[in-house]
Every structure is written in C-alpha cells, then in structure tokens.
Design a protein around this motif. Structure first.
Motif, short mmCIF file in Angstrom:
data_model
loop_
_atom_site.label_atom_id
_atom_site.label_comp_id
_atom_site.label_asym_id
_atom_site.label_seq_id
_atom_site.Cartn_x
_atom_site.Cartn_y
_atom_site.Cartn_z
N MET A 1 13.66 -42.57 8.00
CA MET A 1 13.12 -41.32 7.48
C MET A 1 13.98 -40.83 6.32
SD MET A 1 12.65 -37.75 9.54
CE MET A 1 11.61 -38.62 10.69
N PRO A 2 13.40 -40.31 5.28
CA PRO A 2 14.19 -39.79 4.18
C PRO A 2 15.16 -38.74 4.67
CG PRO A 2 11.90 -39.93 3.54
CD PRO A 2 11.96 -40.20 5.01
N GLY A 3 16.28 -38.61 4.00
CA GLY A 3 17.29 -37.65 4.43
C GLY A 3 17.34 -36.45 3.53
N ALA A 4 18.12 -35.46 3.93
CA ALA A 4 18.30 -34.28 3.12
C ALA A 4 19.55 -33.56 3.57
CB ALA A 4 17.08 -33.37 3.23
N ALA A 5 19.87 -32.48 2.85
CA ALA A 5 21.15 -31.85 3.12
C ALA A 5 21.08 -30.38 3.47
CB ALA A 5 22.06 -32.01 1.90
N ASP A 6 19.94 -29.73 3.35
CA ASP A 6 19.97 -28.29 3.51
C ASP A 6 18.64 -27.79 4.04
OD1 ASP A 6 21.61 -25.74 1.69
OD2 ASP A 6 20.06 -25.49 3.21
N ALA A 7 18.67 -27.08 5.14
CA ALA A 7 17.45 -26.58 5.75
C ALA A 7 16.87 -25.40 5.00
CB ALA A 7 17.71 -26.17 7.20
N ARG A 8 17.55 -24.88 4.00
CA ARG A 8 17.04 -23.75 3.23
C ARG A 8 16.11 -24.20 2.12
NH1 ARG A 8 19.61 -18.96 4.15
NH2 ARG A 8 21.37 -19.07 5.57
N GLY A 9 15.97 -25.47 1.92
CA GLY A 9 15.02 -25.95 0.93
C GLY A 9 15.67 -26.55 -0.28
N VAL A 28 6.72 -32.66 12.12
CA VAL A 28 6.90 -31.42 12.88
C VAL A 28 7.86 -31.72 14.02
CG1 VAL A 28 5.81 -29.61 14.25
CG2 VAL A 28 4.61 -30.58 12.27
N VAL A 29 8.96 -30.97 14.06
CA VAL A 29 10.00 -31.14 15.07
C VAL A 29 9.89 -30.02 16.09
CG1 VAL A 29 12.51 -31.19 15.43
CG2 VAL A 29 11.51 -32.30 13.42
N ARG A 30 10.19 -30.32 17.33
CA ARG A 30 10.20 -29.28 18.36
C ARG A 30 11.13 -28.15 17.93
NH1 ARG A 30 9.86 -34.11 21.04
NH2 ARG A 30 8.06 -34.31 22.44
N ARG A 31 10.68 -26.93 18.12
CA ARG A 31 11.40 -25.78 17.60
C ARG A 31 12.84 -25.74 18.10
NH1 ARG A 31 7.70 -22.75 18.32
NH2 ARG A 31 6.93 -22.56 16.19
N GLU A 32 13.07 -26.06 19.35
CA GLU A 32 14.41 -25.97 19.91
C GLU A 32 15.32 -27.09 19.41
OE1 GLU A 32 11.81 -28.23 22.89
OE2 GLU A 32 11.65 -26.50 21.55
N ASP A 35 17.41 -27.42 14.51
CA ASP A 35 18.78 -27.44 13.98
C ASP A 35 19.45 -28.79 14.24
OD1 ASP A 35 18.51 -24.85 13.07
OD2 ASP A 35 19.49 -23.95 14.81
N GLU A 36 19.15 -29.39 15.38
CA GLU A 36 19.70 -30.71 15.68
C GLU A 36 19.19 -31.74 14.67
OE1 GLU A 36 19.60 -34.05 19.29
OE2 GLU A 36 18.71 -32.06 19.59
N TYR A 37 17.93 -31.60 14.28
CA TYR A 37 17.36 -32.52 13.29
C TYR A 37 18.06 -32.37 11.94
CZ TYR A 37 13.96 -34.55 10.07
OH TYR A 37 13.37 -35.28 9.07
N VAL A 38 18.30 -31.13 11.53
CA VAL A 38 19.00 -30.90 10.26
C VAL A 38 20.39 -31.50 10.32
CG1 VAL A 38 19.94 -29.14 8.72
CG2 VAL A 38 17.66 -28.84 9.71
N LEU A 39 21.07 -31.32 11.44
CA LEU A 39 22.41 -31.89 11.60
C LEU A 39 22.37 -33.41 11.49
CD1 LEU A 39 25.40 -31.52 12.26
CD2 LEU A 39 24.79 -31.61 14.70
N HIS A 40 21.34 -34.02 12.07
CA HIS A 40 21.19 -35.47 11.97
C HIS A 40 21.03 -35.89 10.51
CE1 HIS A 40 19.65 -39.54 12.83
NE2 HIS A 40 18.78 -39.28 11.87
N PRO A 97 14.11 -43.20 12.87
CA PRO A 97 14.98 -43.68 13.95
C PRO A 97 14.48 -43.20 15.30
CG PRO A 97 16.27 -42.75 12.15
CD PRO A 97 14.84 -42.39 11.88
N ASP A 98 14.77 -43.96 16.36
CA ASP A 98 14.31 -43.61 17.71
C ASP A 98 14.79 -42.22 18.11
OD1 ASP A 98 13.01 -46.01 17.91
OD2 ASP A 98 14.65 -47.02 19.00
N GLY A 99 16.04 -41.87 17.76
CA GLY A 99 16.55 -40.56 18.13
C GLY A 99 15.77 -39.43 17.50
N VAL A 100 15.32 -39.62 16.27
CA VAL A 100 14.50 -38.61 15.59
C VAL A 100 13.09 -38.59 16.15
CG1 VAL A 100 13.47 -37.97 13.38
CG2 VAL A 100 15.86 -38.67 13.48
N ARG A 101 12.56 -39.76 16.45
CA ARG A 101 11.19 -39.83 16.97
C ARG A 101 11.05 -39.01 18.25
NH1 ARG A 101 7.36 -43.13 15.31
NH2 ARG A 101 8.87 -44.48 14.25
N ARG A 102 12.10 -38.96 19.05
CA ARG A 102 12.04 -38.19 20.29
C ARG A 102 12.02 -36.69 20.03
NH1 ARG A 102 15.36 -42.58 22.08
NH2 ARG A 102 17.27 -41.48 21.45
N MET A 103 12.43 -36.26 18.83
CA MET A 103 12.39 -34.84 18.49
C MET A 103 11.03 -34.41 17.96
SD MET A 103 15.95 -34.43 16.33
CE MET A 103 17.43 -35.36 16.76
#
Length: 217
Positions: A1-9, A28-32, A35-40, A97-103
C-alpha cells in the motif's frame, strides 16, 4: 500500500516534475485503528518506499466515513518502472500488508495512476528578483510561516506568536550594517501588482510581481 507521513493531509514532499506518475489508493480503516494505521505508515511504509529507486514522495488525507475513517494515500513516482519495483509487473495492483488488511473495513484492490502535468508549462521563463525588505514584507513573512506550519504540522497560534515576536524584534533592532532580509519575487503575468511594487519599479511597468520567499541573515 502506498505510504504517507501525516494524517492532517500533508505528507513527505520533496519536488515536482511534470511527467511523474501519481498513484492513488483509497481505503476505509476501522475508526479505533485509524491512529495505528497512520503510525504504520510513518514507521514502516514510508521508510520502505524511500529505499525504492524512483520513489519521489507521499501524502495522506483522511476523513470520517460510515463504518470508519477513509484514507486517500497518494505516492509520486518518476516512472511506471519505478512503480513496478514496488508493486510488481501488475503496477496497478494494490499492495496491502496483512497487518494493514486486518485494519480495513474496505479498500481498493487496484490503485489508480495519474500522469502529472505542470500547472505552469514554462515556469523557468519567469524572472525572479531579490530585494531588501520594505513596508509590509515582514508581516507577510509572519503570515506565510503561520499558514505553512499550520498546514504541514498543525502548529497554531503559539507558533505564529513566536514568529511575530522574532519579526518584531528584527524590525525594532534592525542594524543594516550587520543584518539583511531579502524578499524573493517572481513575475506573474496578469497578477495584480501590489502598491509597493509600483513604487519600487522605476518605470512603473504593468507586469505583476509576487513575493515567493524570504531569507534573513
């Protein structure tokens, strides 16, 4: 999956050249787990992308959506061949990645690629000029710092106040024998001239000129 650095856009950005390819992926990531997705993305994805020849930069946008938080991740690449180093021969295939797919609540199976075009087809033909600061310039410097750092880092009024204090001290204690401030301007065809520009131009030419940067020493 493409990456990024900032959840503010606003993400990790280096340069822009016409002819690059922008790769878009939406999920679309589960709301809870948003933040974990952004950290990844910050800790894992972006560093991995940085090691791929031809990767340019990445950004991420997010918004609230039904069932979670929707992310749009955009990466920029020098060429399709560079993307294939990341995604494989099927360059449009999403890399999740599998870890992201679960989110994920849902996500695109395929990325979308866009050829990037220059908004200004001939930016190199514009004239640039450096000049000493004048009335209103330091206020503009404060404004641009506040806008930029709010947009990129989320810094708000305390940072703007700090810049304003530094700028005010510079004006109050300015020593022309030891200090300088240069304002960079660029010709903008059709742009409205600022009053100070007309006063500085000996011929009063009709061309527009816009401030684009500053340097203090």
């Amino acid at each position: 999956m493409p990456g990024a650095a900032d959840a503010r856009g606003v993400g990790h950005s280096r340069r822009y050249d016409a002819g690059m390819i922008a790769r878009h992926w939406r999920g679309v990531v589960r709301r809870e787990q948003a933040d974990e997705y952004v950290l990844h993305l910050r800790a894992r994805t972006l560093p991995e992308l940085e090691r791929i020849p031809g990767f340019v930069d990445a950004s991420i946008q997010r918004r609230a959506a039904d069932g979670g938080v929707e992310f749009l991740v955009v990466t920029r690449w020098e060429s399709r061949a560079a993307i294939e180093r990341f995604a494989g021969a099927d360059a449009e295939a999403a890399v999740v990645p599998d870890g992201v797919r679960r989110m994920l609540v849902e996500g695109d199976d395929r990325a979308r690629h866009y050829e990037m075009l220059a908004a200004d087809p001939e930016p190199s033909t514009r004239a640039y000029a450096l000049r000493a600061h004048g009335a209103g310039d330091i206020g503009w410097v404060v404004q641009r710092h506040a806008e930029l750092y709010e947009r990129e880092y989320g810094w708000g009024p305390p940072f703007e106040a700090l810049v304003a204090e530094i700028a005010a001290r510079f004006l109050r204690e300015f020593d022309p024998a030891r200090e300088r401030c240069w304002i960079a301007e660029r010709d903008e065809p059709g742009a409205q001239r600022e009053p100070a520009d007309a006063q500085r131009d000996e011929l009063g030419a009709a061309r527009g000129r816009r401030r684009v940067g500053s340097v203090f020493l």
